[in-house]
Enzyme design. Sequence first.
Site, mmCIF file in Angstrom:
data_model
loop_
_atom_site.group_PDB
_atom_site.id
_atom_site.type_symbol
_atom_site.label_atom_id
_atom_site.label_comp_id
_atom_site.label_asym_id
_atom_site.label_seq_id
_atom_site.Cartn_x
_atom_site.Cartn_y
_atom_site.Cartn_z
ATOM 1 N N GLU A 95 7.746 -30.571 27.074
ATOM 2 C CA GLU A 95 6.590 -29.854 26.552
ATOM 3 C C GLU A 95 5.485 -29.600 27.568
ATOM 4 O OE1 GLU A 95 6.060 -31.260 22.132
ATOM 5 O OE2 GLU A 95 6.907 -32.885 23.313
ATOM 6 N N GLY B 61 9.050 -37.723 29.820
ATOM 7 C CA GLY B 61 9.601 -36.520 29.188
ATOM 8 C C GLY B 61 8.987 -35.256 29.755
ATOM 9 N N THR C 137 18.561 -29.019 35.585
ATOM 10 C CA THR C 137 18.167 -28.868 34.180
ATOM 11 C C THR C 137 16.670 -29.087 33.991
ATOM 12 O OG1 THR C 137 18.737 -31.176 33.742
ATOM 13 C CG2 THR C 137 20.439 -29.537 33.305
#
Lengths: 737, 330, 160
Positions: free
Chosen positions: A704, A701, A634
Amino acid sequence: MTQTLPETTTTRESVVGKPVDRVDGTAKTTGEARFTAEFSHPDLTHAALVHATVSRGRITAIDTSAASAVPGVVTVLTHHNAPALKSPRKVTPTDLSTMASGTSVNYLNTDEVHWDGQPIAVVVAESALAAREAAALVRVTYETAESTVDFTAEEPAAKPQKNNLVMQGSAKKGDAEAAFTAAPVKVDRRFTTPPLHHNAIEPHATLAVWDGDRLTVHDATQSIDWLRSHLALRFGIPTRSVRVIAPFVGGGFGGKGFIWAGTILTALAARATGRPVRLVLTRESVYRTVGGRTPSTQRVALGARTDGTLTSLIHTSVTRLGRVGGTPEAVTSQSKHLYAAENILVRQNLVELDLVSNAAMRAPGEAIGTFALEASIDELAYELGMDPIELRMHNEPERNPIDGKQFARRHLREAYRVGAERFGWADRTPEPRSMRDGRWLVGMGVASAFHPSMLFVANVVVRLSVDGTVLVHCGLQEMGMGSATVQAQVAADALGVPVESVRVEYGDSTLPMAPGAGGSMQTASVANSLLAACEKLERKLTKLGRSPQESPAAVLAREGLPSLEVSVGSDTRLGRMAGQLRFMSKFLMDQRRWMKAALGAHFCEVRVDPDTGEVRVSRWTASFDVGRVLNAKTATSQLKGGIVMGIGMALAEQTLIDPRNGRIMNPSLAEYHVPVHADIPPIDITYLDEPDPTMPLGLVGIGEVSITGVAGAIANAIHHATGKRIRDLPITLDKLL
Amino acid sequence: MRTFSYVRAPDVETALRTIATEPNAKFLGGGTNLVDLMRENIERPDVVVDISRLPLTGIDELPGGGVRIGALVRNSSLAAHPLVRTRYPVVSQAVLGGASAQLRNMATVGGNLLQRTRCLYFYDEASACNKREPGSGCSALGGFTRNHGVLGVSDHCIAAHPSDLCVALAALDAEVEVESTRGTRRIPLTEFHHLPGSTPHVETALAPDELVTSVELPAPVTTRSRYRKVRDRASYAFALVSVAAALEVRDDTVTAARLALGGVAPKPWRATEAERVLLGAPATEESFRSAAEAELASATSQDGNDFKIELARRTIVATLRDLLTDRSAA
Amino acid sequence: MAEVRLRVNGADHPLDIQPQVSLLDALREHLGLTGTKKGCDQGACGACTVLADGERINSCLALAVQYEGAEITTIEGIDHPLQAAFVRHDGFQCGYCTSGQICSAVGMLAEHKEGMPSAVTGQGSGSHLSGAEIRERMSGNLCRCGAYNGIVEAIQEVAG
């Protein structure tokens, strides 16, 4: 906040990092996954929006007679007959959900028009067809007022953005202007980027049902929690009276992070009619009512010594807000962190226009800021006669350039080394137009990727059952990141159980509060709390005398307990407020200690047709320093997805806003060109998998970071192929003729 | 979409009778353009006559080497047909360069002829458009004109015709057969579409009661033909510029040339000026460039589509060059 | 209102609908087959792709009445190795375009088998379904999450 990897009490192989298939894979490949528009309710009605066709003014007359006469129409709501709605609140740091409002307009509670496209009436009908047919028949008369809608014309009058707790409008180190003047080698360039739209394939949709003063909404949202608070506020009911449900969201990219007119008006229409209402926005309505990425003009000025040492880095930007709302974009953010320039000056400026507010779109700020910075670095490399990677490595900082803070983790050098090798950078001849494949001009370019890493508050409940299953409750959003899958992996490892035995329930505001899916922080934030919950559970099991050989379920069986439950965080009003304050203080403290970011190096190869200027991206390698990766499958997909969106931004995407009247002229997927299959080559993704010591499980994260730098790498490759520097996005073929 | 009544025509005769008696009726073929325009409230028929089951789906060889294509042949069938692929590669390529596989499985030949412009202002009810609402003005002038025409445009309308197939058909001297209760007539493809002049809403030579029944292609002057489409992404986008070309060269001299342009004019643009320059000229890049210059000499542009003039020139030259190279390769 | 008998996934469904109801809306709103998605309602994204008599079409531009008698297959009626391959190769993220991608791929494989050329098919080129062929042939299906690589890999694996 430092977190060590949890010690496993069993010898089970870790699933964190493994390419585990998505838990919802079968649901999504069989059509079983239900998105917002697919929920129904007895006695359901359907809504359609009527949009203003002037950019500023007042409605002097609104004729709904023809619309009302369409068979099946239940009502036509306008500012004459719509129920009262409370105005959105000003943003306050103690309640971050106040940031949720897309605009400050109190829809259908005013005769004022603030942008071309503002919803000014809602038709409710027995069928969506009838609603849409009737919406086209509403006739409106306006008294127009002067408006400013032309970004290019207004941009010179931009005003400096003020600094606040979470975002700096300007920053400096030393005297960058003086250093620039004195520099022996320099470039000073102006860049522009156009307005863009998210274009998630699922259009925004809402289903609202009132039961007395209780409101249930299904909504295609990236922020269940904010939406709940916001609806409570607008309709003057307690937060606990609102339930938001969003099990699957068909892409967001920032477009579903704020709350826009469609959602509010569906709830309003349901209130007015006393019936359940569903509104699925047409693609045109998405464009007209949901903000997109701001356009920008940017200046980057770089000064260097002849050995390539950067003495000055200046990056200034102008972006726009709507006069009715929007948030500034951190266009210059990466310029404070990427290069060890001796003097730095960044400054962001803003203009307010009579357009729908801008909205965050994947890496707001950095996506376009890295374009200007990374293209400028490439220009400087050519001025210096240096390899662009060598120039970057020469200026690779040891500490955060703007303020000397420590990096939490930084392996950009290694990312470039690995990427260059995989890509075959050494085969590149530096001279522009020096590489060909048949008639095609071939070019190769690089650029750095940068996105700051953050954590937010997340509450979770974990329940272990005697049958060995683990249930995780968390009100997170899934819009394609694989959230449920990766959190199941986290819990499985933490508790030493098979990943198949973990189920994550999400997408509902009745579950413990989670942060919105934005800012690349949901995964890390939830994992942080989930780990804490699992530790709590382990402690409970230990108290129950668990032996090292004993499985968690066996402990429960031995004790005759059907299940064992722990929670992290509190969902009471006070608990939530405390959580947010704790977060704010932690965030600020953390910010003072470390600079943390996701980083990467893009390598791209383009082919340009020398006759027509057509550009094809033919190869891509991206090498990331994004901490520990939770799921190889993923994560790779998400990183690729940002690159695909970046390719669109670099070469084709552009929202056309007519400067004469502020009207969006291409509100359609036929005329706004997102990349298609044929535009995208096989993309080679690699990551270093070096954990970030300051983050839970060492992860940062990744939602982005991968779009940043993409347009820069492509612009640089196009220059290498053609000898032409294009500083205005998108790089369409006419610019290369 | 406005409410309408739906009639499925069992045969051509009924279809023609219905369209002749209903004042505001439209034929529905593949629906790919009409249904979209109806949903946008641009087309507002009271009656929709579904002709998709009429037996106009044949592709037949004609005596003399031509081909007759039924109006309801779907784009995908046309592109895949062996006769078309071998004799008229440019037709197959033009079709395959357009839209998506899904749309090509739906869209028909007749519908393609009647495809309407993608002008952003034509599609936007809030904008002025002389085509949509005669006399209302043209918001495209001074607006976004990237997909607008540079040849054959007028002060009243600068919209471009969006079809790919029609460009190939225009190059190949196709003829359109149309039928009404009054009889049958044939219209050369190059005369089928009208230039806007002061009446941009009159787009074709087709009378409101006429049905396109077939398109005929004469025997090809050469099977060496090709379609080159230049657009804003690699697939699934309308042409900025397209070129349909057929070239026959003997002893390094052009003995036959057929050339048409797409994306640059209100109709599929047969490049007669260029053909005139090419015929009898040496088959060289210089000749190709002169031909392109000649064709684009009368071009006029807006800020947003100025590049199309140069792009059209270059694409013409590149397409002819490719055809020439193909010949030497063969 | 018009009476229409639609045949979907092997079953007959009599419907009483207005003629302007699209095949897409008939499936989603009247038959409850919500696996087929609406992304643009204008033939520009491919999310609504279904098979009509085995051929892929955009159901948003199809009037339901026009497809009476046709054998419609939606994602709910598909049982194909592509579905597992999409999961293995992560050929989606949000999943919203996925039904359309899979229906389109099923139709595409059949088209290719029958010799349908594409814009990138060279003259006299063989029957190999290359990456470039798949990308061109699948370009009518947008994926904004950018899962294109996984989709192509899944199709390649199944095509063999």
